[in-house]
Each structure stands twice: as C-alpha cells, then as structure tokens.
Write a protein that holds these residues in place. Structure first.
Motif, PDB file in Angstrom:
ATOM      1  N   ALA A  17      41.432  39.786  44.803  1.00  0.00           N
ATOM      2  CA  ALA A  17      42.763  39.225  44.547  1.00  0.00           C
ATOM      3  C   ALA A  17      43.419  38.765  45.843  1.00  0.00           C
ATOM      4  O   ALA A  17      44.048  37.690  45.893  1.00  0.00           O
ATOM      5  CB  ALA A  17      43.639  40.256  43.844  1.00  0.00           C
ATOM      6  N   HIS A  32      38.538  44.897  43.349  1.00  0.00           N
ATOM      7  CA  HIS A  32      39.395  43.959  42.609  1.00  0.00           C
ATOM      8  C   HIS A  32      40.562  43.488  43.477  1.00  0.00           C
ATOM      9  O   HIS A  32      40.908  42.302  43.482  1.00  0.00           O
ATOM     10  CB  HIS A  32      39.932  44.622  41.338  1.00  0.00           C
ATOM     11  CG  HIS A  32      38.896  44.774  40.258  1.00  0.00           C
ATOM     12  ND1 HIS A  32      38.053  43.748  39.881  1.00  0.00           N
ATOM     13  CD2 HIS A  32      38.574  45.826  39.447  1.00  0.00           C
ATOM     14  CE1 HIS A  32      37.259  44.162  38.909  1.00  0.00           C
ATOM     15  NE2 HIS A  32      37.551  45.424  38.626  1.00  0.00           N
ATOM     16  N   LYS A  33      41.161  44.443  44.209  1.00  0.00           N
ATOM     17  CA  LYS A  33      42.281  44.083  45.071  1.00  0.00           C
ATOM     18  C   LYS A  33      41.833  43.178  46.213  1.00  0.00           C
ATOM     19  O   LYS A  33      42.551  42.255  46.609  1.00  0.00           O
ATOM     20  CB  LYS A  33      42.943  45.346  45.620  1.00  0.00           C
ATOM     21  CG  LYS A  33      43.724  46.121  44.562  1.00  0.00           C
ATOM     22  CD  LYS A  33      44.429  47.337  45.146  1.00  0.00           C
ATOM     23  CE  LYS A  33      45.254  48.048  44.072  1.00  0.00           C
ATOM     24  NZ  LYS A  33      45.944  49.248  44.609  1.00  0.00           N
TER      25      LYS A  33
END
Length: 344
Positions: free
Chosen positions: A71, A67-68
């Motif tokens: 992002a 997810h990071k």
C-alpha cells in the motif's frame, strides 16, 4: 502416575527383599518424581501452545506488514506520478506564458508583412492592367519582367509569412494550456468521436483520400480522468498525422494496390488503459524517430507543417498522467501508443 514410574512402583511393592521402611521411602520418592514430571509436562504443553500462537500471530503480522508495504509503495508511486504531473503542468504554464508573449509580439509585425505583401501583389496586377494599354516596346517588356519577378518574390514572402503565421497560431495554442478540469471520460466514445471528426475533416479538405478506419475498441476499456478539450486535440493530431503519412505514400505508389488503413484500438490493462493508432503509411526513418516529438521539428514540405502538433500532443499526454510512445518501420507504417492511468 507415569507408565514407567508405575512399573517401577509395582516392582518395588512386590519385591520381598526390600524392607517396608525402604519401600515407603522409595514409593514416596517416585510420587514426588511423578508430580514433578506432571508439572513439567503441563509447562511443556503450555509452552508449545504459546509457541504455536506466537507463530500464528507472527505470520499474521508479517502478512499485514506486507500489505502495508504494498500500500505504501502504491501510494508513493501515485504521489510521484502526481508530482510529475504537477511539475509538467507548471513547466507548461511557465512555457505557455513565455510563448504567448513572444507569439503576440511576432504576430503584429507578421500581419503587416502578410497584408502588405498581398496588397502589393494586387497593386502589381493593376500595374499590369495599365501596361496592357501601352504600346509594345523593349522598355515595357523590361518593366513587365521586373514586376513579374517582384510579384513572384511577394508570393514567396506571403507564402512563408503564412507559414510563420501558422506557427505563431500553433504557439498560441500550445501556450494556452488546459482551461478545463479533469473529469471521467469514456475512452471508446472519445476515440471514436474525434477519429471520425478528423476523418470527415480530411475528406472535406483540399487533399481527400479514401481510408479504411478499423475500430477495435475493448468494451471493458472503461473511463479515464482527462481534460476532454485537451485530449481531443491529442486524438485529432495523431489521426491527422496518420492521414498525412498515408496520403504521401499514396502519392508515391503507382501500382494501385496500396489501400490506406488506420487501426484504432483500445485495451484495458491491469492498471492502465492503452490506446493505439496504427497506420500503414510511409513510416518514420530511424534517424529522426527521436526528434518527432520535439517542438518545431517537421518532415512536411513547404508551408504544410509547423512541427508543433506532436509536441503539443506529447505535452498534453504527460500533463494528463499518461505515456506516449512511437513505433515505426520505414515503408510499412507507424503506431502511436498511449497509456493512461485508470481512475482510482
């Protein structure tokens, strides 16, 4: 006690050939072995639980890192887009200052050329009026012929001076850049308002034609962050170019079956808003497709075009973080496609 050890213990206790002392020692050894096995079993169970917990934590960590990563990639893409917009805006500002200076320097002598050519034509008309009062003669006719040539030359001077003046005005418009701030604009409203404005302007002009406007506007198109006054020029330029292409095809088509049509479409994509303007005009020849967005390139004849309309359009779209592509088939028409960033 472990099941297998219990069976061995029962066998030892029931065996008559083993002395009591040996039985006691053997049973004691079995109990010690059983205790060690219980300890090992406990440790093994705890190790398995730790292993499962670690696996779950590892999976969650990997998911969180993914997810990071996504992002960070999105943030990097936005940063690159913002950087490209800033670079484009800086280029436009620098080019604008240079263009404005050149345009202002040209405009003053150009005004003299246009004004005095027009004035000279009026003076020649007065000379013609005076010559009408004189008796006919060969000398008079020679003077009239010479003045007619001069008048025709002055007409050409004024005609091309007017075109130069139009180019200078476009350069000044090009150099002006954005004076407003980007704000959230409803795409459907903007497209419909300025397409309709361009249509009525064309109908009120010197060469009106009938055009079927086909609006296919996605109700979910939503809003985009744009400088309204700049982007209105984009719509006007593209639509007016479409009208010109369809007018030219109408003038070269004699069968009466050709009906000019302009399809205006909006569509909400995953991360962008797409606008398209599709006409059924003459289309663009393959050999000049790569040139139509270049400054001062025009296919219009005489003094009709400056070659800056689509160049300005392209620059404004890029400065607003969008993309402009052109698809065309000669003889069948063109489609201008704009892709704009959705607001965060």
């Amino acid at each position: 006690m472990d099941k297998n050890l219990q069976e061995v213990s029962d066998f030892i206790q029931q065996e008559p050939n083993i002395s009591p002392e040996v039985k006691e020692a053997m049973l004691k050894s079995l109990k010690d072995v059983d205790k060690e096995l219980q300890i090992l079993s406990f440790k093994l169970d705890r190790t398995e639980k730790v292993k499962r917990t670690t696996a779950i934590l590892l999976e969650e960590t990997i998911e969180e890192l993914e997810h990071k990563r996504v992002a960070v990639e999105e943030a990097l893409a936005e940063l690159k887009s913002a950087q490209a917009q800033l670079v484009q805006q800086e280029k436009l500002a620098s080019l604008g200052q240079l263009t404005a200076g050149i345009a202002h320097e040209i405009k003053n002598p150009l005004n003299f050329v246009n004004n005095f050519s027009e004035l000279s034509k009026e003076l020649i008309e007065e000379v013609f009026e005076e010559l009408e009062k004189l008796d006919s003669s060969e000398t008079k006719q020679d003077i009239i012929d010479i003045l007619t040539d001069v008048q025709n030359n002055l007409t050409k001077v004024h005609e091309h001076g007017s075109r130069a003046d139009s180019i200078v005005k476009s350069m000044l418009l090009h150099s002006r850049g954005s004076t407003g701030k980007a704000s959230s604009v409803r795409i459907n409203d903007l497209v419909k308002e300025f397409t309709t404005l361009a249509f009525h302007g064309m109908r009120a002009g010197k060469y009106p034609i009938n055009v079927n406007l086909d609006f296919q506007l996605d109700e979910n198109a939503g809003e985009a962050n744009l400088v309204m006054e700049d982007f209105s020029r984009v719509v006007l330029n593209i639509v007016n170019n479409a009208f010109d292409a369809m007018r030219e095809k109408l003038n070269t088509t004699n069968n009466g079956e050709y009906l000019p049509r302009l399809q205006i479409k909006t569509q909400r994509l995953e991360d962008k808003i797409e606008l398209s303007f599709q006409d059924n005009g003459l289309g663009i020849p393959d050999e000049i497709k790569d040139k139509i967005l270049q400054p001062f390139f025009t296919t219009k004849k005489g003094t009709e075009g400056t070659g800056l309309g689509l160049s300005i359009t392209h620059d404004i779209v890029k400065a607003n973080g969008g993309e402009l592509t052109v698809e065309s088939e000669e003889g069948k028409g063109s489609i201008f496609i704009l892709k704009l960033q959705k607001p965060n």
